[in-house]
Enzyme design. Structure first.
Site, PDB file in Angstrom:
ATOM      1  N   ASN A  10       0.881  -1.164   0.000  1.00  0.00           N
ATOM      2  CA  ASN A  10       0.000   0.000   0.000  1.00  0.00           C
ATOM      3  C   ASN A  10       0.920   1.216   0.000  1.00  0.00           C
ATOM      4  O   ASN A  10       1.496   1.549   1.030  1.00  0.00           O
ATOM      5  CB  ASN A  10      -0.894  -0.028   1.254  1.00  0.00           C
ATOM      6  CG  ASN A  10      -1.684   1.255   1.431  1.00  0.00           C
ATOM      7  OD1 ASN A  10      -1.779   2.068   0.517  1.00  0.00           O
ATOM      8  ND2 ASN A  10      -2.271   1.431   2.621  1.00  0.00           N
ATOM      9  N   LYS A  12       0.237   4.277  -0.320  1.00  0.00           N
ATOM     10  CA  LYS A  12      -0.333   5.521   0.251  1.00  0.00           C
ATOM     11  C   LYS A  12      -0.010   6.689  -0.684  1.00  0.00           C
ATOM     12  O   LYS A  12      -0.023   6.505  -1.897  1.00  0.00           O
ATOM     13  CB  LYS A  12       0.180   5.717   1.681  1.00  0.00           C
ATOM     14  CG  LYS A  12      -0.012   4.452   2.525  1.00  0.00           C
ATOM     15  CD  LYS A  12       0.153   4.657   3.983  1.00  0.00           C
ATOM     16  CE  LYS A  12      -0.102   3.327   4.698  1.00  0.00           C
ATOM     17  NZ  LYS A  12      -0.075   3.450   6.153  1.00  0.00           N
ATOM     18  N   HIS A  95      -9.568   1.719   4.217  1.00  0.00           N
ATOM     19  CA  HIS A  95      -8.335   1.826   5.021  1.00  0.00           C
ATOM     20  C   HIS A  95      -8.584   2.805   6.175  1.00  0.00           C
ATOM     21  O   HIS A  95      -9.324   3.778   6.027  1.00  0.00           O
ATOM     22  CB  HIS A  95      -7.183   2.315   4.131  1.00  0.00           C
ATOM     23  CG  HIS A  95      -5.868   2.237   4.821  1.00  0.00           C
ATOM     24  ND1 HIS A  95      -5.445   3.208   5.706  1.00  0.00           N
ATOM     25  CD2 HIS A  95      -4.899   1.288   4.795  1.00  0.00           C
ATOM     26  CE1 HIS A  95      -4.253   2.848   6.177  1.00  0.00           C
ATOM     27  NE2 HIS A  95      -3.909   1.694   5.648  1.00  0.00           N
ATOM     28  N   GLU A  97      -6.909   5.153   7.306  1.00  0.00           N
ATOM     29  CA  GLU A  97      -6.619   6.570   6.991  1.00  0.00           C
ATOM     30  C   GLU A  97      -7.767   7.192   6.212  1.00  0.00           C
ATOM     31  O   GLU A  97      -8.081   8.374   6.394  1.00  0.00           O
ATOM     32  CB  GLU A  97      -5.287   6.663   6.219  1.00  0.00           C
ATOM     33  CG  GLU A  97      -4.105   6.365   7.142  1.00  0.00           C
ATOM     34  CD  GLU A  97      -2.911   5.709   6.462  1.00  0.00           C
ATOM     35  OE1 GLU A  97      -2.787   5.767   5.226  1.00  0.00           O
ATOM     36  OE2 GLU A  97      -2.084   5.128   7.200  1.00  0.00           O
ATOM     37  N   GLU A 167      -5.853  -4.584  10.267  1.00  0.00           N
ATOM     38  CA  GLU A 167      -4.766  -3.643  10.546  1.00  0.00           C
ATOM     39  C   GLU A 167      -5.051  -2.883  11.841  1.00  0.00           C
ATOM     40  O   GLU A 167      -5.800  -1.898  11.835  1.00  0.00           O
ATOM     41  CB  GLU A 167      -4.646  -2.622   9.412  1.00  0.00           C
ATOM     42  CG  GLU A 167      -4.330  -3.240   8.068  1.00  0.00           C
ATOM     43  CD  GLU A 167      -3.706  -2.225   7.116  1.00  0.00           C
ATOM     44  OE1 GLU A 167      -2.590  -2.464   6.682  1.00  0.00           O
ATOM     45  OE2 GLU A 167      -4.330  -1.192   6.863  1.00  0.00           O
ATOM     46  N   GLY A 173       2.328   2.223  10.713  1.00  0.00           N
ATOM     47  CA  GLY A 173       3.328   3.276  10.567  1.00  0.00           C
ATOM     48  C   GLY A 173       4.053   3.623  11.859  1.00  0.00           C
ATOM     49  O   GLY A 173       4.766   4.612  11.934  1.00  0.00           O
ATOM     50  N   SER A 213       3.092  -2.191  10.248  1.00  0.00           N
ATOM     51  CA  SER A 213       4.532  -2.317  10.487  1.00  0.00           C
ATOM     52  C   SER A 213       5.119  -3.670  10.094  1.00  0.00           C
ATOM     53  O   SER A 213       6.075  -4.135  10.711  1.00  0.00           O
ATOM     54  CB  SER A 213       4.858  -1.975  11.954  1.00  0.00           C
ATOM     55  OG  SER A 213       4.491  -0.628  12.240  1.00  0.00           O
TER      56      SER A 213
HETATM   57  P1  PGA Z   1       2.686   0.230   7.583  1.00  0.00           P
HETATM   58  O1  PGA Z   1       1.248   0.526   6.900  1.00  0.00           O
HETATM   59  O2  PGA Z   1       3.152  -1.078   7.029  1.00  0.00           O
HETATM   60  O3  PGA Z   1       3.543   1.379   7.149  1.00  0.00           O
HETATM   61  O4  PGA Z   1       2.447   0.170   9.052  1.00  0.00           O
HETATM   62  C1  PGA Z   1       0.323  -0.506   6.699  1.00  0.00           C
HETATM   63  C2  PGA Z   1      -0.951   0.034   6.092  1.00  0.00           C
HETATM   64  O5  PGA Z   1      -1.424   1.095   6.521  1.00  0.00           O
HETATM   65  O6  PGA Z   1      -1.542  -0.589   5.196  1.00  0.00           O
END
Ligand code: PGA
Length: 249
Positions: A10, A12, A95, A97, A167, A173, A213
């Site tokens: 992903n 982003k 997601h 976000e 998630e 993140g 992560s």
């Molecule tokens: P990350 O993000 O691996 O940077 O924690 C995962 C995601 O939001 O899909």
């Protein structure tokens, strides 16, 4: 039944179209022998160069979002037909976000899921709890509610092609990866819920990812859990180390 693992990046809001093309080219040899489906979910403007660069390889390209209407006066949105025509296979929906910054709800996620299936796109449906919810002990209830609503009106045949990404928001993140036990507990509960709704066949076919992560150093432990069929990978999908995550075995 053995499920094919699916490891999806992903990106982003990262990489310009020319960076997207170059990165997919770089990634191709690194994942060529993968024993998993390899997906890069990229910003809308990167889809076409990424699809072109991935042609003839085992990398498939996904989108990070999509609108639930067919076309019309929805400035700034991307329709399912646009994604299909551009060569997209998977689309991330809901997601955390998108939920936090762009007011997506379980209900809008459900509309998008139904629309994606109508157009033959495979949704990667995201769910996850906050740290407060985990501390309150309501993680499983919260996730069940998110998934129940996301799947309203979805048939068993459609559900088999869906991917669910668990998630935990506190792990995204932050470098704070869930333990393999925590991730397995929730992914197992999600599979049980799918079994309650659709029965054994669908529960055995649907793929459930962990995200938050994921990195080369923790992928193996997480991906070897019985109810975890791969990962949704943010930060580590932007670099060649994504190849190590894909080849975790
Ligand atoms: P990350 O993000 O691996 O940077 O924690 C995962 C995601 O939001 O899909």
């Amino acid at each position: 039944m053995s499920r094919k693992m699916i490891i999806a990046g992903n990106w982003k809001m990262n990489k310009t179209p020319s960076e997207a093309r170059a990165f997919v080219e770089e990634l191709k040899p690194l994942v060529a022998g993968a024993d998993a489906e390899v997906v890069c979910c990229v910003p809308a403007i990167d889809i076409i160069p990424a699809v072109e660069a991935a042609r003839g390889s085992n990398i498939v390209i996904g989108a990070e979002n999509m609108y639930f209407e067919e076309k019309g006066a929805f400035t700034g949105e991307i329709s399912p037909d646009m994604l299909v025509d551009a060569g997209v296979t998977y689309v991330i929906l809901g997601h955390s976000e998108r939920r936090e910054y762009f007011a997506e709800t379980n209900e809008t996620v459900n509309k998008k899921v139904l629309k994606a299936f109508e157009h033959g796109l495979k949704p990667i449906i995201c769910c996850g709890e906050t740290l407060t919810q985990r501390e309150q002990g309501i993680t499983i209830d919260w996730i069940r509610q998110q998934i129940k609503i996301a799947f309203l009106g979805v048939t068993a045949e459609q559900a088999k092609a869906a991917v669910i990404a668990y998630e935990p928001i506190w792990a995204i993140g932050t470098g704070k990866v869930a333990t393999a036990e925590q991730a397995q507990e929730v992914c197992g509960a999600i599979r049980s819920l799918i079994r309650e709704i659709y029965g054994d066949d669908t529960a055995e076919a649907i793929r459930i990812q962990y995200g938050g992560s994921v990195a080369p150093k923790n992928a193996g432990e997480i991906f070897s859990q019985p109810d975890i069929d791969g990962g949704l990978v943010g930060g580590a999908s932007l670099k060649p180390e994504f190849g190590q995550v894909v080849n975790w075995k």
